[in-house]
Design a protein around this motif. Structure first.
Motif, PDB file in Angstrom:
ATOM      1  N   GLN A   1       6.166  -6.656  -2.610  1.00  0.00           N
ATOM      2  CA  GLN A   1       4.970  -6.643  -1.767  1.00  0.00           C
ATOM      3  C   GLN A   1       3.745  -6.123  -2.519  1.00  0.00           C
ATOM      4  O   GLN A   1       2.642  -6.087  -1.968  1.00  0.00           O
ATOM      5  N   GLY A   2       3.951  -5.690  -3.756  1.00  0.00           N
ATOM      6  CA  GLY A   2       2.841  -5.186  -4.556  1.00  0.00           C
ATOM      7  C   GLY A   2       2.736  -3.678  -4.610  1.00  0.00           C
ATOM      8  O   GLY A   2       1.755  -3.133  -5.136  1.00  0.00           O
ATOM      9  N   ALA A   3       3.727  -2.960  -4.058  1.00  0.00           N
ATOM     10  CA  ALA A   3       3.706  -1.501  -4.082  1.00  0.00           C
ATOM     11  C   ALA A   3       3.998  -0.972  -5.484  1.00  0.00           C
ATOM     12  O   ALA A   3       4.539  -1.678  -6.340  1.00  0.00           O
ATOM     13  N   SER A   4       3.657   0.295  -5.701  1.00  0.00           N
ATOM     14  CA  SER A   4       3.966   0.969  -6.961  1.00  0.00           C
ATOM     15  C   SER A   4       5.271   1.736  -6.810  1.00  0.00           C
ATOM     16  O   SER A   4       5.510   2.357  -5.774  1.00  0.00           O
ATOM     17  N   VAL A   5       6.097   1.705  -7.843  1.00  0.00           N
ATOM     18  CA  VAL A   5       7.385   2.404  -7.825  1.00  0.00           C
ATOM     19  C   VAL A   5       7.503   3.237  -9.095  1.00  0.00           C
ATOM     20  O   VAL A   5       7.365   2.712 -10.193  1.00  0.00           O
ATOM     21  N   TRP A   6       7.755   4.530  -8.918  1.00  0.00           N
ATOM     22  CA  TRP A   6       7.965   5.435 -10.040  1.00  0.00           C
ATOM     23  C   TRP A   6       9.382   6.002  -9.978  1.00  0.00           C
ATOM     24  O   TRP A   6       9.985   6.087  -8.914  1.00  0.00           O
ATOM     25  N   ALA A   7       9.890   6.419 -11.134  1.00  0.00           N
ATOM     26  CA  ALA A   7      11.204   7.052 -11.209  1.00  0.00           C
ATOM     27  C   ALA A   7      11.104   8.339 -12.021  1.00  0.00           C
ATOM     28  O   ALA A   7      10.284   8.441 -12.946  1.00  0.00           O
ATOM     29  N   GLN A   8      11.921   9.316 -11.679  1.00  0.00           N
ATOM     30  CA  GLN A   8      12.033  10.529 -12.489  1.00  0.00           C
ATOM     31  C   GLN A   8      12.749  10.192 -13.786  1.00  0.00           C
ATOM     32  O   GLN A   8      13.676   9.371 -13.807  1.00  0.00           O
ATOM     33  N   ASP A   9      12.350  10.809 -14.883  1.00  0.00           N
ATOM     34  CA  ASP A   9      12.969  10.485 -16.161  1.00  0.00           C
ATOM     35  C   ASP A   9      14.354  11.123 -16.307  1.00  0.00           C
ATOM     36  O   ASP A   9      14.729  12.026 -15.551  1.00  0.00           O
ATOM     37  N   GLU A  10      15.113  10.636 -17.269  1.00  0.00           N
ATOM     38  CA  GLU A  10      16.497  11.072 -17.434  1.00  0.00           C
ATOM     39  C   GLU A  10      16.604  12.542 -17.797  1.00  0.00           C
ATOM     40  O   GLU A  10      17.475  13.258 -17.298  1.00  0.00           O
ATOM     41  N   GLU A  11      15.733  13.024 -18.668  1.00  0.00           N
ATOM     42  CA  GLU A  11      15.865  14.385 -19.183  1.00  0.00           C
ATOM     43  C   GLU A  11      15.697  15.458 -18.126  1.00  0.00           C
ATOM     44  O   GLU A  11      16.242  16.554 -18.259  1.00  0.00           O
ATOM     45  N   THR A  12      14.948  15.184 -17.065  1.00  0.00           N
ATOM     46  CA  THR A  12      14.712  16.216 -16.054  1.00  0.00           C
ATOM     47  C   THR A  12      15.512  15.989 -14.779  1.00  0.00           C
ATOM     48  O   THR A  12      15.368  16.757 -13.829  1.00  0.00           O
ATOM     49  N   CYS A  13      16.349  14.960 -14.747  1.00  0.00           N
ATOM     50  CA  CYS A  13      17.210  14.728 -13.586  1.00  0.00           C
ATOM     51  C   CYS A  13      18.463  15.599 -13.651  1.00  0.00           C
ATOM     52  O   CYS A  13      19.011  15.815 -14.731  1.00  0.00           O
ATOM     53  N   VAL A  14      18.926  16.067 -12.500  1.00  0.00           N
ATOM     54  CA  VAL A  14      20.252  16.662 -12.432  1.00  0.00           C
ATOM     55  C   VAL A  14      21.294  15.564 -12.596  1.00  0.00           C
ATOM     56  O   VAL A  14      22.257  15.707 -13.354  1.00  0.00           O
ATOM     57  N   VAL A  15      21.095  14.455 -11.894  1.00  0.00           N
ATOM     58  CA  VAL A  15      21.948  13.275 -12.049  1.00  0.00           C
ATOM     59  C   VAL A  15      21.041  12.048 -12.181  1.00  0.00           C
ATOM     60  O   VAL A  15      20.283  11.728 -11.266  1.00  0.00           O
ATOM     61  N   TYR A  16      21.119  11.382 -13.303  1.00  0.00           N
ATOM     62  CA  TYR A  16      20.271  10.214 -13.561  1.00  0.00           C
ATOM     63  C   TYR A  16      20.973   8.955 -13.061  1.00  0.00           C
ATOM     64  O   TYR A  16      21.411   8.119 -13.825  1.00  0.00           O
ATOM     65  N   GLY A  17      21.108   8.874 -11.735  1.00  0.00           N
ATOM     66  CA  GLY A  17      21.751   7.728 -11.110  1.00  0.00           C
ATOM     67  C   GLY A  17      20.752   6.866 -10.379  1.00  0.00           C
ATOM     68  O   GLY A  17      20.468   5.734 -10.771  1.00  0.00           O
ATOM     69  N   MET A  18      20.180   7.382  -9.295  1.00  0.00           N
ATOM     70  CA  MET A  18      19.205   6.634  -8.507  1.00  0.00           C
ATOM     71  C   MET A  18      17.975   6.231  -9.324  1.00  0.00           C
ATOM     72  O   MET A  18      17.574   5.063  -9.296  1.00  0.00           O
ATOM     73  N   PRO A  19      17.357   7.143 -10.086  1.00  0.00           N
ATOM     74  CA  PRO A  19      16.211   6.723 -10.899  1.00  0.00           C
ATOM     75  C   PRO A  19      16.593   5.704 -11.977  1.00  0.00           C
ATOM     76  O   PRO A  19      15.835   4.785 -12.272  1.00  0.00           O
ATOM     77  N   GLN A  20      17.784   5.868 -12.543  1.00  0.00           N
ATOM     78  CA  GLN A  20      18.237   4.922 -13.563  1.00  0.00           C
ATOM     79  C   GLN A  20      18.412   3.526 -12.979  1.00  0.00           C
ATOM     80  O   GLN A  20      18.058   2.529 -13.615  1.00  0.00           O
ATOM     81  N   ALA A  21      18.935   3.447 -11.749  1.00  0.00           N
ATOM     82  CA  ALA A  21      19.132   2.149 -11.111  1.00  0.00           C
ATOM     83  C   ALA A  21      17.805   1.427 -10.937  1.00  0.00           C
ATOM     84  O   ALA A  21      17.705   0.206 -11.159  1.00  0.00           O
ATOM     85  N   VAL A  22      16.778   2.169 -10.550  1.00  0.00           N
ATOM     86  CA  VAL A  22      15.454   1.577 -10.367  1.00  0.00           C
ATOM     87  C   VAL A  22      14.838   1.192 -11.713  1.00  0.00           C
ATOM     88  O   VAL A  22      14.232   0.128 -11.863  1.00  0.00           O
ATOM     89  N   ALA A  23      14.989   2.063 -12.703  1.00  0.00           N
ATOM     90  CA  ALA A  23      14.413   1.803 -14.028  1.00  0.00           C
ATOM     91  C   ALA A  23      15.098   0.625 -14.711  1.00  0.00           C
ATOM     92  O   ALA A  23      14.432  -0.262 -15.277  1.00  0.00           O
TER      93      ALA A  23
ATOM     94  N   LYS B   1       0.823  -1.212   0.000  1.00  0.00           N
ATOM     95  CA  LYS B   1       0.000   0.000   0.000  1.00  0.00           C
ATOM     96  C   LYS B   1       0.864   1.273   0.000  1.00  0.00           C
ATOM     97  O   LYS B   1       0.584   2.234   0.720  1.00  0.00           O
ATOM     98  N   VAL B   2       1.930   1.254  -0.790  1.00  0.00           N
ATOM     99  CA  VAL B   2       2.887   2.355  -0.853  1.00  0.00           C
ATOM    100  C   VAL B   2       3.094   2.777  -2.302  1.00  0.00           C
ATOM    101  O   VAL B   2       3.197   1.929  -3.189  1.00  0.00           O
ATOM    102  N   LEU B   3       3.141   4.082  -2.531  1.00  0.00           N
ATOM    103  CA  LEU B   3       3.673   4.612  -3.787  1.00  0.00           C
ATOM    104  C   LEU B   3       5.051   5.165  -3.470  1.00  0.00           C
ATOM    105  O   LEU B   3       5.180   6.105  -2.679  1.00  0.00           O
ATOM    106  N   ALA B   4       6.090   4.551  -4.037  1.00  0.00           N
ATOM    107  CA  ALA B   4       7.467   4.997  -3.826  1.00  0.00           C
ATOM    108  C   ALA B   4       7.951   5.720  -5.070  1.00  0.00           C
ATOM    109  O   ALA B   4       7.764   5.228  -6.188  1.00  0.00           O
ATOM    110  N   VAL B   5       8.572   6.869  -4.885  1.00  0.00           N
ATOM    111  CA  VAL B   5       9.068   7.672  -6.006  1.00  0.00           C
ATOM    112  C   VAL B   5      10.551   7.945  -5.793  1.00  0.00           C
ATOM    113  O   VAL B   5      10.952   8.434  -4.732  1.00  0.00           O
ATOM    114  N   VAL B   6      11.356   7.621  -6.798  1.00  0.00           N
ATOM    115  CA  VAL B   6      12.795   7.854  -6.732  1.00  0.00           C
ATOM    116  C   VAL B   6      13.131   9.011  -7.662  1.00  0.00           C
ATOM    117  O   VAL B   6      12.931   8.928  -8.878  1.00  0.00           O
TER     118      VAL B   6
END
Length: 378
Positions: free
Chosen positions: A332-354, A309-314
């Motif tokens: 556990q069935g939670a939703s996970v979103w990531a920020q896209d590459e073009e709008t990241c200052v550093v596309y590290g953490m979101p890229q790892a999740v994606a 029952k969590v929405l996690a955003v990286v």
């Protein structure tokens, strides 16, 4: 191709020290130095550096004023140096709001366990932000969910967004491209929003959280890699800008809807209890853990207490913190979103999740706040 750096500080000793450290990296070249903000602005116009390191307190023109002026005349990635004091934290946050991309403590021993590690961190930060150019963000309309009442303070659009220029293209203010359509609602039932971020996170969190209405129906936890003296000031700043309430998390805090809890710097944030009656535990944690606070630790604890029952955003950040915790949440069935590459200052953490196939959505920063409301409160 080397990254050309302008070093700005009123201390000749510190200018020399930073220049020597950067010169050890074959990818970095210190093209010049400046002793105050006014001198920096003039040199940026003529030298067109790829990155600027900037002190905050300087004569003639301070670092915050210099950043504002540079963003007007020749937008350039700026790394701020700050003292680890409450006033230093407030000034650094103002510099980030003015357009600086990242910051480091001026005492290098405060950011690492060894001299070698501190040197590497400085070099890595300069290389990372050099890949981005500050751009002017287009204003977004108010949330489509206007039926949800808000606090008296208006929603503020993010001060800046980031996008990648073409090779050899000079940095010029442009309107950031945005995806216009919201992702389809999943229909899941939620009880917690969890957000993790690092480099570029202060601006990104402001952009996301100012989109949430005062009666947002779930509690929110925030993990931002940041020193302890900074998180108190950062939470207060966000609380003044947002319609939701924002505070630095304290041990024993009861999680309430429409309230965001920022993990205190230098400590770990976990959960105990059950959904609907959960409390926060703020612990010193293991010294062997690289990050304090650590996104993985908070996400993993959320998986145990809240399950799916969590929405996690990286959001934007260097490294891969958040990937392992997000994987546990996904299992556990939670939703996970990531920020896209073009709008990241550093596309590290979101890229790892994606790249790990954990994220179900990869969204541009200007859309994330509205998408969260659409998914969790729509």
């Amino acid at each position: 191709m080397t990254i050309r750096v302008l070093v700005v500080d009123d201390s000749s000793f510190f200018r020399r020290r930073v220049s020597e450290i950067l010169a050890q990296d074959p990818l970095l070249e210190v093209i010049d130095t400046a002793a105050n903000g006014r001198e920096a602005v003039e040199k940026v116009k003529t030298l067109r550096p790829d990155v600027i390191t900037m002190d905050i307190e300087m004569p003639v023109m301070d670092g915050i004023s210099a950043v504002r002026e540079i963003m007007k005349v020749s937008p350039t990635p700026v790394l701020m140096f700050s003292s680890l004091t409450h006033e230093g934290a407030r000034a650094t946050l103002e510099a980030l709001d003015a357009g600086a991309m990242d910051f480091l403590p001026k005492r290098f021993e405060d950011i690492a366990r060894s001299k070698e590690e501190a040197i590497l961190q400085l070099q890595q930060r300069v290389r990372a932000i050099a890949r981005r150019r500050p751009r002017v963000a287009s204003p977004r309309p108010a949330s489509t969910l206007s039926s949800l009442p808000s606090r008296t303070a208006p929603v503020r659009a993010p001060a800046a967004a980031f996008s990648r220029p073409n090779a050899g293209e000079p940095a010029q203010p442009v309107v950031a491209a945005e995806r216009r359509s919201l992702p389809r609602r999943s229909g899941k039932s939620y009880q917690l929003l969890a957000i993790g971020t690092s480099t570029g996170g202060p601006v990104a969190l402001q952009a996301v959280l100012t989109r949430l209405p005062a009666n947002f129906p779930h509690p929110i936890v925030l993990v931002q890699h940041m020193p302890g003296t900074f998180t108190t000031a950062f939470a207060a700043r966000l609380d003044g800008l947002c319609q939701i309430r924002v505070k630095e998390a304290e041990d024993g805090d009861v999680l309430r809807p429409g309230h965001a809890y920022l993990a205190p710097g230098g400590r770990q944030m976990m959960f105990e209890g059950r959904p609907g009656a959960a409390r926060l535990r703020i612990l010193d944690g293991n010294d062997k853990v690289n990050y304090k606070p650590c996104v993985d630790i908070t996400f993993a604890s959320a998986a145990k207490v809240y399950g799916g029952k969590v929405l996690a955003v990286v959001l934007t950040g260097m490294g891969a913190d958040g990937r392992d915790g997000a994987r546990l949440l996904k299992e556990q069935g939670a939703s996970v979103w990531a920020q896209d590459e073009e709008t990241c200052v550093v596309y590290g953490m979101p890229q790892a999740v994606a790249k790990a196939g954990i994220a179900t959505e990869s969204l541009p920063l200007p859309l994330i706040g509205e998408a969260i409301v659409h998914e969790m409160a729509g």
